[in-house]
Every structure is written in C-alpha cells, then in structure tokens.
Design a protein around this motif. Structure first.
Motif, PDB file in Angstrom:
ATOM      1  N   ALA A 296       0.818  -1.209   0.000  1.00  0.00           N
ATOM      2  CA  ALA A 296       0.000   0.000   0.000  1.00  0.00           C
ATOM      3  C   ALA A 296       0.853   1.261   0.000  1.00  0.00           C
ATOM      4  CB  ALA A 296      -0.921   0.004   1.221  1.00  0.00           C
ATOM      5  N   ASN A 297       2.020   1.207   0.669  1.00  0.00           N
ATOM      6  CA  ASN A 297       2.857   2.392   0.810  1.00  0.00           C
ATOM      7  C   ASN A 297       4.323   1.992   0.700  1.00  0.00           C
ATOM      8  OD1 ASN A 297       3.645   5.057   1.351  1.00  0.00           O
ATOM      9  ND2 ASN A 297       3.623   4.716   3.562  1.00  0.00           N
ATOM     10  N   PRO A 298       4.749   1.531  -0.480  1.00  0.00           N
ATOM     11  CA  PRO A 298       6.094   0.955  -0.610  1.00  0.00           C
ATOM     12  C   PRO A 298       7.230   1.930  -0.365  1.00  0.00           C
ATOM     13  CG  PRO A 298       5.067   1.223  -2.766  1.00  0.00           C
ATOM     14  CD  PRO A 298       4.005   1.496  -1.754  1.00  0.00           C
ATOM     15  N   ALA A 299       7.017   3.223  -0.605  1.00  0.00           N
ATOM     16  CA  ALA A 299       8.085   4.197  -0.438  1.00  0.00           C
ATOM     17  C   ALA A 299       8.140   4.771   0.970  1.00  0.00           C
ATOM     18  CB  ALA A 299       7.923   5.344  -1.451  1.00  0.00           C
ATOM     19  N   GLY A 300       7.187   4.399   1.825  1.00  0.00           N
ATOM     20  CA  GLY A 300       7.154   4.933   3.182  1.00  0.00           C
ATOM     21  C   GLY A 300       8.192   4.290   4.084  1.00  0.00           C
ATOM     22  N   PRO A 301       8.461   4.905   5.249  1.00  0.00           N
ATOM     23  CA  PRO A 301       9.438   4.339   6.183  1.00  0.00           C
ATOM     24  C   PRO A 301       9.009   2.960   6.676  1.00  0.00           C
ATOM     25  CG  PRO A 301       8.829   6.588   6.809  1.00  0.00           C
ATOM     26  CD  PRO A 301       7.863   6.159   5.756  1.00  0.00           C
ATOM     27  N   TYR A 302       9.908   2.003   6.630  1.00  0.00           N
ATOM     28  CA  TYR A 302       9.564   0.654   7.084  1.00  0.00           C
ATOM     29  C   TYR A 302       9.218   0.657   8.570  1.00  0.00           C
ATOM     30  CZ  TYR A 302      14.465   0.722   8.615  1.00  0.00           C
ATOM     31  OH  TYR A 302      15.658   1.068   9.195  1.00  0.00           O
ATOM     32  N   THR A 303       9.731   1.631   9.318  1.00  0.00           N
ATOM     33  CA  THR A 303       9.465   1.694  10.758  1.00  0.00           C
ATOM     34  C   THR A 303       8.010   2.018  11.068  1.00  0.00           C
ATOM     35  OG1 THR A 303      10.148   4.018  10.728  1.00  0.00           O
ATOM     36  CG2 THR A 303      11.812   2.383  11.317  1.00  0.00           C
ATOM     37  N   GLN A 304       7.279   2.559  10.105  1.00  0.00           N
ATOM     38  CA  GLN A 304       5.918   2.998  10.360  1.00  0.00           C
ATOM     39  C   GLN A 304       4.871   2.105   9.695  1.00  0.00           C
ATOM     40  OE1 GLN A 304       5.537   7.242   9.545  1.00  0.00           O
ATOM     41  NE2 GLN A 304       7.555   7.666  10.418  1.00  0.00           N
ATOM     42  N   ARG A 305       5.253   0.920   9.293  1.00  0.00           N
ATOM     43  CA  ARG A 305       4.289   0.036   8.647  1.00  0.00           C
ATOM     44  C   ARG A 305       3.229  -0.422   9.651  1.00  0.00           C
ATOM     45  NH1 ARG A 305       5.817   0.350   3.991  1.00  0.00           N
ATOM     46  NH2 ARG A 305       7.914  -0.062   3.161  1.00  0.00           N
ATOM     47  N   ALA A 306       1.978  -0.415   9.196  1.00  0.00           N
ATOM     48  CA  ALA A 306       0.864  -0.783  10.054  1.00  0.00           C
ATOM     49  C   ALA A 306       0.655  -2.286  10.042  1.00  0.00           C
ATOM     50  CB  ALA A 306      -0.409  -0.078   9.592  1.00  0.00           C
ATOM     51  N   ALA A 307       0.111  -2.789  11.128  1.00  0.00           N
ATOM     52  CA  ALA A 307      -0.214  -4.216  11.240  1.00  0.00           C
ATOM     53  C   ALA A 307      -1.702  -4.349  11.521  1.00  0.00           C
ATOM     54  CB  ALA A 307       0.599  -4.861  12.351  1.00  0.00           C
ATOM     55  N   PRO A 308      -2.548  -4.518  10.498  1.00  0.00           N
ATOM     56  CA  PRO A 308      -3.989  -4.664  10.720  1.00  0.00           C
ATOM     57  C   PRO A 308      -4.290  -5.867  11.595  1.00  0.00           C
ATOM     58  CG  PRO A 308      -3.490  -4.311   8.393  1.00  0.00           C
ATOM     59  CD  PRO A 308      -2.189  -4.577   9.081  1.00  0.00           C
ATOM     60  N   PRO A 309      -5.358  -5.811  12.375  1.00  0.00           N
ATOM     61  CA  PRO A 309      -5.697  -6.932  13.268  1.00  0.00           C
ATOM     62  C   PRO A 309      -5.985  -8.213  12.479  1.00  0.00           C
ATOM     63  CG  PRO A 309      -6.949  -4.950  13.820  1.00  0.00           C
ATOM     64  CD  PRO A 309      -6.279  -4.687  12.513  1.00  0.00           C
ATOM     65  N   ARG A 310      -5.780  -9.332  13.153  1.00  0.00           N
ATOM     66  CA  ARG A 310      -6.152 -10.630  12.570  1.00  0.00           C
ATOM     67  C   ARG A 310      -7.636 -10.596  12.193  1.00  0.00           C
ATOM     68  NH1 ARG A 310      -2.881 -15.175  13.604  1.00  0.00           N
ATOM     69  NH2 ARG A 310      -1.070 -14.762  14.918  1.00  0.00           N
ATOM     70  N   GLY A 311      -7.971 -11.214  11.101  1.00  0.00           N
ATOM     71  CA  GLY A 311      -9.354 -11.229  10.650  1.00  0.00           C
ATOM     72  C   GLY A 311      -9.634 -10.187   9.595  1.00  0.00           C
ATOM     73  N   GLU A 312      -8.873  -9.091   9.616  1.00  0.00           N
ATOM     74  CA  GLU A 312      -9.060  -8.040   8.616  1.00  0.00           C
ATOM     75  C   GLU A 312      -8.179  -8.265   7.391  1.00  0.00           C
ATOM     76  OE1 GLU A 312      -8.684  -4.134  10.152  1.00  0.00           O
ATOM     77  OE2 GLU A 312     -10.104  -4.451  11.800  1.00  0.00           O
ATOM     78  N   VAL A 313      -7.077  -8.940   7.578  1.00  0.00           N
ATOM     79  CA  VAL A 313      -6.163  -9.247   6.474  1.00  0.00           C
ATOM     80  C   VAL A 313      -5.738 -10.699   6.587  1.00  0.00           C
ATOM     81  CG1 VAL A 313      -5.280  -6.879   6.317  1.00  0.00           C
ATOM     82  CG2 VAL A 313      -4.126  -8.537   7.800  1.00  0.00           C
ATOM     83  N   PRO A 314      -5.288 -11.320   5.496  1.00  0.00           N
ATOM     84  CA  PRO A 314      -4.750 -12.681   5.602  1.00  0.00           C
ATOM     85  C   PRO A 314      -3.558 -12.708   6.552  1.00  0.00           C
ATOM     86  CG  PRO A 314      -5.107 -12.062   3.306  1.00  0.00           C
ATOM     87  CD  PRO A 314      -5.278 -10.816   4.112  1.00  0.00           C
ATOM     88  N   THR A 315      -3.599 -13.582   7.522  1.00  0.00           N
ATOM     89  CA  THR A 315      -2.562 -13.639   8.555  1.00  0.00           C
ATOM     90  C   THR A 315      -2.008 -15.050   8.653  1.00  0.00           C
ATOM     91  OG1 THR A 315      -3.712 -11.906   9.792  1.00  0.00           O
ATOM     92  CG2 THR A 315      -2.032 -13.161  10.969  1.00  0.00           C
ATOM     93  N   LEU A 316      -0.701 -15.168   8.580  1.00  0.00           N
ATOM     94  CA  LEU A 316      -0.045 -16.472   8.638  1.00  0.00           C
ATOM     95  C   LEU A 316      -0.231 -17.113  10.011  1.00  0.00           C
ATOM     96  CD1 LEU A 316       3.301 -15.539   6.841  1.00  0.00           C
ATOM     97  CD2 LEU A 316       1.467 -16.967   5.900  1.00  0.00           C
ATOM     98  N   PRO A 317      -0.325 -18.434  10.072  1.00  0.00           N
ATOM     99  CA  PRO A 317      -0.500 -19.099  11.367  1.00  0.00           C
ATOM    100  C   PRO A 317       0.740 -19.061  12.242  1.00  0.00           C
ATOM    101  CG  PRO A 317      -0.304 -20.717   9.613  1.00  0.00           C
ATOM    102  CD  PRO A 317      -0.401 -19.375   8.951  1.00  0.00           C
ATOM    103  N   HIS A 318       1.911 -18.889  11.632  1.00  0.00           N
ATOM    104  CA  HIS A 318       3.170 -18.780  12.377  1.00  0.00           C
ATOM    105  C   HIS A 318       3.973 -17.623  11.783  1.00  0.00           C
ATOM    106  CE1 HIS A 318       2.285 -22.635  14.282  1.00  0.00           C
ATOM    107  NE2 HIS A 318       2.047 -23.139  13.083  1.00  0.00           N
ATOM    108  N   SER A 319       5.092 -17.312  12.396  1.00  0.00           N
ATOM    109  CA  SER A 319       5.928 -16.216  11.903  1.00  0.00           C
ATOM    110  C   SER A 319       6.431 -16.521  10.498  1.00  0.00           C
ATOM    111  CB  SER A 319       7.109 -15.979  12.837  1.00  0.00           C
ATOM    112  OG  SER A 319       7.997 -17.079  12.811  1.00  0.00           O
TER     113      SER A 319
END
Length: 347
Positions: A296-319
C-alpha cells in the motif's frame, strides 16, 4: 511492537559481532548468532507474538540511517565471510564454518534483502541506488526492476512470476519464479528504453548495470579469496536468493485479484498479501512481515508500517521465517497452509 530506531538497530545488529568473531576466530560465536536468528527468534515469536508499544515510530531520517548502516555492514560481512570460509578463517567444512555460512546467509537473505526491497521503491535516487547495489551484491540485480515494475503492479495475477498459485509446491514454484523474474526484468527494461534515443549498450541501461555489478562482485570474491572465494560467494548468493524466493512464495500464496465487470483486475488491497504480526521477526526483517502495508505504501518508512488486526487481512498461522521453513516440505506446507487459506476465504 516497538518501532523505535533503537529497537530495529539492536535486533538487526545484535548477531553481527558474533558472526565477525566467528569469521576471524571460529569457535562458538557463529553458533550463538545462528541460534539467535533461528531458535530464539522463532521461540519468542511463537510464545509472545504481539508486543504493545505506545511510543512514536522512528522517523524517515532514522530509518534511512539504519538502512545505510546495514548496507555498509552487509558488504563488510559478505567479504569477510567469503575470505573466512574460503580458507582464511575456519573454512567452510568446519563446524564453526557451517554455522558462519548459515548465520551470515540468513542475515543476507532476510535483513539485507528486506532492506533492498524497501530501498528500491524510494523516490530519492541515492537511496534507490543503495537498494539496487544490495541486490547486485547478491547476484540478484534484476530484482531492482522486478520488485517495483512487475511485482507491485501485477501481484495476485498470472502476470506476476512472484505470486505463487494455490496447490503449487515451493519446488514447482522456484524455477517458474526465478526464470520468470529474469524474463520480466528484461522485458520491462526493453520496453522502458523503447522510448529513449540511447542505444541498448549505454551505461544507463539497468540490465548492463546488473550484469556489470555481478561481474565486479565475482571478481572481488576472486581477489579476496581466490577460486575458493568465488565458490563460497556463489553459494552464499544462492542461499540468499533461495530465501528471497521462499518469502515471495509464502507472502502471496493462493491470494488472487478478481476481475471486475470490465474484465480488469481489481486494485491491489490488503487482502492480497499474507501478514505476520510477530514482533521480533518483524524487527529483524525491517517490517517486511507487514506485507500489505508494504504494497500500500512501498516508499514509506519501514518503521511505520501498520499491522492490521487478525481477521481483517490474511494472517499467517506462524511467523514468516517459520512458515518459510515449513514451505521446504510440501506435505507439511499443505497440511498447515491449505486449511488456513480456506478458512480465510470462508471468513
């Protein structure tokens, strides 16, 4: 999770003194570094995946400073590791040499590659060039073209060689992705230069830069450690490239973009990437695990990337690193991932 400059710096730089000590002196130091980036990280992510944080995220200048530090460290570690494993230090076939190869290779394939993937999207020419240089140093210069001009445009479609299909094993995907990346990079750069009056052999041609940079790195490895250094360098690059490709396989597996009423692919959104909320591996990989935000924001600072809650986006079962390891064994991957994919679609 913590998003400060200090948090990212500590997690990414912590194993480097151990790896450098292992390259120079052997011993247990590289094994400690390897344990940190594998067992310790996977264990903490599994048992404490989320970590709350109320402070401000690092600013762009701080993120850039760490990116530059990591790029410089990458080159130093790469050359010293080549020298050490080719016989100047413990050597590749010693116990400490095996740990050094794996530990340094994981740093190149996870930290350096994540750094490069972020930098090649930047608007500032010097930062974009730094990302290109990182990719070139791992004999993957074509990714500086594929990442912004192919993958981010066609992700989730049949036109993106980096998107893995449902039911496709990693070992089926690897040749298609590797060869497809090379082909699409050549096709894109040929198209981009079609409107230019410059000849194809002009030094501004990125394909020539990738090839010239690769030859330069191969010669550097030869000068640093002779023929053995050349072999070690190629093996390290292959290991790093394998990790990059596995990460691509995991982060978009089975997620496709639908066609709208006009027969056009819908716009890329947060549902077209697998995310992982695990905080320690996110710091280690410069938030590459928050992959929807990267698209969504590839040129933005990696430090400010958002993490949407589980259920709103596909989320891996493990790291992400754990899922990459699971992908190496297709039967286990199918057992873990296919029900998860179905559950996401049902939800």
């Amino acid at each position: 999770m913590p998003r400060s400059f200090l948090a990212f710096a500590v997690v990414t730089l912590l194993p480097l003194p151990l790896l450098l000590a292992g390259a120079l002196f052997g011993g247990w130091a590289p094994w400690l570094a390897l344990a940190y980036v594998t067992l310790v990280m996977a264990g903490i992510d599994e048992f404490q995946p989320a970590l709350s944080y109320d402070g401000e995220a690092a600013e762009q200048d701080e993120a850039d400073l760490l990116s530059q530090m990591l790029a410089g460290t990458h080159l130093v570690l790469l050359l010293i590791t080549i020298w050490s494993l080719a016989g100047g230090g413990p050597g590749l076939f010693s116990l400490s040499g095996i740990a050094l190869f794996l530990g340094a290779g994981l740093f190149f394939g996870q930290v350096s590659a994540s750094n490069a993937a972020s930098l090649v999207h930047r608007q500032e020419p010097q930062m974009r060039m730094l990302g290109k240089a990182l990719y070139i140093s791992l004999l993957s210069g074509h990714r500086a073209t594929v990442e912004p001009y192919v993958h981010h445009v066609y992700v989730g479609t049949k036109h993106d060689p980096m998107t893995s299909h449902e039911g496709e094993s990693l070992w089926q995907y690897l040749p298609r992705a590797l060869l497809g990346g090379l082909r699409t990079a050549a096709k894109v750069e040929k198209h981009r230069r079609a409107s230019s009056d410059l000849p194809i052999w002009h030094l501004s041609n990125p394909l020539l830069q990738y090839a010239g940079g690769a030859v330069t790195m191969l010669l550097a490895a030869l000068l640093v450690a002779g023929p053995g250094g050349l072999v070690v360098f190629i093996l390290l690059c292959a290991f790093a490239q394998l990790q990059m490709t596995i990460r691509d396989y995991v982060q978009h597996h089975g997620l496709t973009r639908a066609l709208d009423a006009n027969g056009q692919y819908v716009a890329v959104n947060a549902t077209h990437s697998w995310n992982a909320p695990h905080w320690l591996s996110a710091l280690w990989m410069l938030n590459a695990t928050r992959h929807s935000d990267h698209h969504a924001n590839p040129a933005g600072p990696y430090t400010q990337r958002a993490a949407p809650p589980r259920g709103e986006v596909p989320t891996l079962p493990h790291s992400l690193p754990v899922m990459a390891g699971i992908a190496l064994h297709p039967p286990t991957w199918r057992k873990v991932m296919e029900p998860h994919l179905e559950a996401w679609r049902d939800a």
